[in-house]
Design a protein around this motif. Sequence first.
Motif, short mmCIF file in Angstrom:
data_model
loop_
_atom_site.label_atom_id
_atom_site.label_comp_id
_atom_site.label_asym_id
_atom_site.label_seq_id
_atom_site.Cartn_x
_atom_site.Cartn_y
_atom_site.Cartn_z
N GLY A 1 0.85 -1.19 0.00
CA GLY A 1 0.00 0.00 0.00
C GLY A 1 0.87 1.22 0.00
N GLY A 2 0.32 2.34 0.44
CA GLY A 2 1.09 3.58 0.47
C GLY A 2 0.59 4.53 -0.59
N ALA A 3 1.25 5.66 -0.67
CA ALA A 3 0.72 6.75 -1.47
C ALA A 3 0.86 6.55 -2.98
N LYS A 4 2.08 6.26 -3.42
CA LYS A 4 2.33 6.38 -4.86
C LYS A 4 2.94 5.15 -5.51
N LYS B 1 7.39 3.07 -5.80
CA LYS B 1 7.51 1.63 -5.53
C LYS B 1 7.49 0.77 -6.80
N GLY C 1 -4.17 1.36 -0.80
CA GLY C 1 -3.68 2.73 -0.60
C GLY C 1 -3.85 3.58 -1.84
N GLY C 2 -3.23 4.75 -1.81
CA GLY C 2 -3.32 5.67 -2.94
C GLY C 2 -2.84 5.04 -4.23
N ASN D 1 -5.26 3.45 -6.66
CA ASN D 1 -6.06 4.33 -7.52
C ASN D 1 -5.48 4.40 -8.93
N LEU E 1 -6.01 10.79 -5.06
CA LEU E 1 -4.58 10.77 -5.37
C LEU E 1 -4.40 9.72 -6.46
N PHE F 1 -9.94 15.72 2.75
CA PHE F 1 -8.85 14.86 3.25
C PHE F 1 -8.61 15.22 4.70
N LEU G 1 -10.27 7.16 -0.11
CA LEU G 1 -9.32 7.27 1.02
C LEU G 1 -9.11 5.94 1.74
N GLY H 1 3.38 -0.82 3.58
CA GLY H 1 2.53 0.33 3.26
C GLY H 1 1.08 0.15 3.71
N ALA I 1 -5.63 6.02 3.95
CA ALA I 1 -5.05 7.16 4.66
C ALA I 1 -5.19 6.90 6.17
N PHE I 2 -4.33 6.00 6.67
CA PHE I 2 -4.53 5.42 8.02
C PHE I 2 -4.35 6.42 9.17
N GLU I 3 -3.76 7.59 8.88
CA GLU I 3 -3.57 8.57 9.96
C GLU I 3 -4.90 9.26 10.29
#
Length: 396
Positions: A191-194, A198, A216-217, A220, A234, A269, A290, A314, A318-320
């Motif tokens: 997972g993770g943003a981008k 990766k 994750g992002g 998408n 994202l 967000f 998200l 990841g 958006a786990f935060e």
Amino acid sequence: MDFNRLKGTRLKGKTVIVRVDFNVPRNKDGSISDDTRLQAALPTIKHLQKSGAKTILLSHFGRPKGKPDEALSLRFIVPALAEALDSEVMFSPNLNTQVVTVLEPGGVMLMENTRFHKGETEGDKELAQEFAALGDIFIQDAFSAAHRNHASSAVIGEILPSFAGLAMERELDHISQALINPKSPVMGVVGGAKVSTKIDLLKNLVSKLDILAIGGGMANTFLYAQGHKVGASLCETDFKDTALEIMKNAKKEKCKIILPTDVVVAKDFKANADHRQCGLDDVKAKEMILDCGSASVEELMDAMDAAKTLIWNGPLGAFELTPFDTSTVEAAKYAAKLTKKGKLVSVAGGGDTVAALKHAGAADDFTFISTAGGAFLEWMEGKPLPGVEILKKKQK
Ligand code: AMP
């Protein structure tokens, strides 16, 4: 994985140089805010003390740009280390070999920040020689620095007989359990943003794994590449072709890719933003994906049930921001439960993964969680790590 281990190595009377990672986070008042890295170094140092060796410790701290910088001196570690070892720890601001002669068997000396020397980050041979001249053998015990071809973490190992320290050994044995000789089926969760950060990791994993779940992002971008509308999410549209190529390779390598089949969307967000769960083709133009939806989490759990080994990097959303931590928390808890029952070997690491699994309360039950960010990721990318390669050299 075969590498040189400390077990059976004669250490008595030897001067042993140990590369540790004392790059610990500090509070504003200078105190250590998290001593995980210091604690990780203790078993090897204690083993050396018990064996009657003289121990010289090398570490970097911060980024001093190749020259002394008092604010980044490693001297602050000495009292904490002495307390943890319950013994005296000496400190040397320079690499003069005479300094080492005062050490008694069982003695410990910490050298000043390796990055105060210009050649450290350049992997300079002469500097490595200077480090090597301080002792008889080299122990690499900082996995977190093993991806760098620096003088004190890799090049020194080309000069002296080199062995893995106990923390390094634990790390290498666990990570090889997940990718080098794992029990199959082997599943990855990435997972993770981008996608862009990766690509190498995803490419390597599809050639090694039986199943790869992407969340994750970055999911998408894959969904977009498949023709789904992702609204204001994202999404790296420039990486559409990369995503398609990874999916094509996965098919060729017989790695099944799992993407979200439902998602949680919001227009803002932020934590507790108005949100709803919907199908892939129901994301509105102003909405952002998200988190993964509940059907996607079910599918992930079914895949985990069938897997024997899991490697995770990841967060899945958006786990935060609550409640967009839900899929990460539920999937992590499930992996922890299977691990606890002995049904799954689970290894995780890199970037935000440790924080995400701790947040889920799942960290303690994973088989192993690596705290090494960059090194863990490079290892997942299938790249040889210079600080590990030196440990594979046969000893005479
Ligand atoms: P990374 O450092 O690449 O592992 O990315 C971790 C970050 O990805 C975390 O800060 C998450 O909040 C973020 N992230 C995960 N999923 C999404 C998403 N769907 N939209 C935006 N950010 C996300």
